[in-house]
Design a protein around this motif. Structure first.
Motif, PDB file in Angstrom:
ATOM      1  N   UNK A   8       0.786  -1.724  -0.147  1.00 14.31           N
ATOM      2  CA  UNK A   8      -0.134  -0.304   0.160  1.00 14.31           C
ATOM      3  C   UNK A   8       1.066   1.560   0.684  1.00 14.31           C
ATOM      4  N   UNK A   9       2.093   1.281   0.757  1.00 21.65           N
ATOM      5  CA  UNK A   9       2.611   2.228   0.719  1.00 21.65           C
ATOM      6  C   UNK A   9       3.275   2.739  -0.526  1.00 21.65           C
ATOM      7  N   UNK A  10       3.924   1.532  -1.018  1.00 25.17           N
ATOM      8  CA  UNK A  10       4.366   1.983  -2.632  1.00 25.17           C
ATOM      9  C   UNK A  10       3.196   1.849  -4.154  1.00 25.17           C
ATOM     10  N   UNK A  11       2.243   1.817  -4.133  1.00 21.38           N
ATOM     11  CA  UNK A  11       0.869   1.954  -4.356  1.00 21.38           C
ATOM     12  C   UNK A  11       0.634   3.171  -3.926  1.00 21.38           C
ATOM     13  N   UNK A  12       0.667   3.919  -3.297  1.00 26.17           N
ATOM     14  CA  UNK A  12       0.336   5.021  -3.275  1.00 26.17           C
ATOM     15  C   UNK A  12       2.033   6.433  -3.679  1.00 26.17           C
ATOM     16  N   UNK A  13       2.480   6.320  -2.800  1.00 25.03           N
ATOM     17  CA  UNK A  13       3.753   6.915  -3.796  1.00 25.03           C
ATOM     18  C   UNK A  13       3.401   6.748  -5.146  1.00 25.03           C
ATOM     19  N   UNK A  14       2.734   5.866  -6.135  1.00 27.77           N
ATOM     20  CA  UNK A  14       3.324   5.435  -7.195  1.00 27.77           C
ATOM     21  C   UNK A  14       1.959   6.084  -8.028  1.00 27.77           C
ATOM     22  N   UNK A  15       1.656   6.662  -7.182  1.00 30.33           N
ATOM     23  CA  UNK A  15      -0.278   7.649  -8.039  1.00 30.33           C
ATOM     24  C   UNK A  15      -1.217   5.910  -8.198  1.00 30.33           C
ATOM     25  N   UNK A  16      -1.061   5.324  -7.793  1.00 32.20           N
ATOM     26  CA  UNK A  16      -1.650   4.267  -7.411  1.00 32.20           C
ATOM     27  C   UNK A  16      -2.942   3.456  -7.154  1.00 32.20           C
ATOM     28  N   UNK A  17      -3.141   5.303  -5.755  1.00 29.16           N
ATOM     29  CA  UNK A  17      -4.618   4.881  -4.572  1.00 29.16           C
ATOM     30  C   UNK A  17      -5.306   6.909  -4.460  1.00 29.16           C
ATOM     31  N   UNK A  18      -5.289   7.089  -5.880  1.00 28.67           N
ATOM     32  CA  UNK A  18      -5.380   8.480  -5.329  1.00 28.67           C
ATOM     33  C   UNK A  18      -4.931   9.610  -4.536  1.00 28.67           C
ATOM     34  N   UNK A  19      -5.278   9.728  -3.728  1.00 28.87           N
ATOM     35  CA  UNK A  19      -5.001  11.405  -2.785  1.00 28.87           C
ATOM     36  C   UNK A  19      -4.270   9.915  -1.244  1.00 28.87           C
ATOM     37  N   UNK A  20      -4.712   9.226  -0.998  1.00 28.56           N
ATOM     38  CA  UNK A  20      -4.139   8.605  -0.172  1.00 28.56           C
ATOM     39  C   UNK A  20      -2.701   8.449  -0.029  1.00 28.56           C
ATOM     40  N   UNK A  21      -2.290   8.378   1.629  1.00 29.72           N
ATOM     41  CA  UNK A  21      -0.752   8.383   1.551  1.00 29.72           C
ATOM     42  C   UNK A  21      -0.321   7.207   1.989  1.00 29.72           C
TER      43      UNK A  21
END
Length: 137
Positions: A8-21
């Motif tokens: 989830x951390x990687x996905x957030x940084x890569x823009x795969x989860x919208x504005x989720x941090x």
């Protein structure tokens, strides 16, 4: 704070989860500044290095220390225990002058269980977790 970097951390940084941090960035944003942030990753090192740059830019946190951990399986309890203990010993922990915080949310359930075991035995630590619903606990 010591934490695994999870999917989830990687996905957030890569823009795969919208504005989720993601869990790690959420914990840093919600907590008064941690003196040090040590991140463990069993993902490709360059991918997680890019995550650390995103994390520092997004949260304004101090530089993160990244440690690559080779695991045969992210669910192998004995191997996770052994490798995490080695990393903590390399950090010269436990140390009476250092308050340790383990972040439970990132990683696999096996990784979470190992943090709990270590916090209650060899490496006394404060435990935190993050979720969208409840924030930092």
């Amino acid at each position: 704070m010591i934490s695994w970097v999870g999917k989830a951390d990687h996905d957030c940084a890569e823009g795969a989860r919208g504005d989720d941090l993601g869990p790690v960035a959420s914990a840093i944003k919600a907590h008064a500044p941690f003196d040090k942030i040590h991140l463990l990753s069993n993902y490709e090192f360059e991918r997680t290095k890019a995550y650390c740059a995103w994390l520092e830019n997004t949260t304004g946190c101090a530089e993160t220390d990244l440690y690559g951990v080779d695991l045969s399986s992210p669910t192998n309890y004995a191997e996770i225990y052994s490798k995490v203990c080695a990393e903590l010993k390399a950090l010269r922990l436990p140390n009476n002058d250092v308050e340790i915080t383990f972040h439970l949310s990132p990683g696999t359930p096996a990784m979470t269980a190992i943090w709990i075991i270590l916090a209650k035995t060899r490496f006394p630590a404060k435990l935190i977790q993050t979720s969208k619903e409840k924030g930092l606990e």
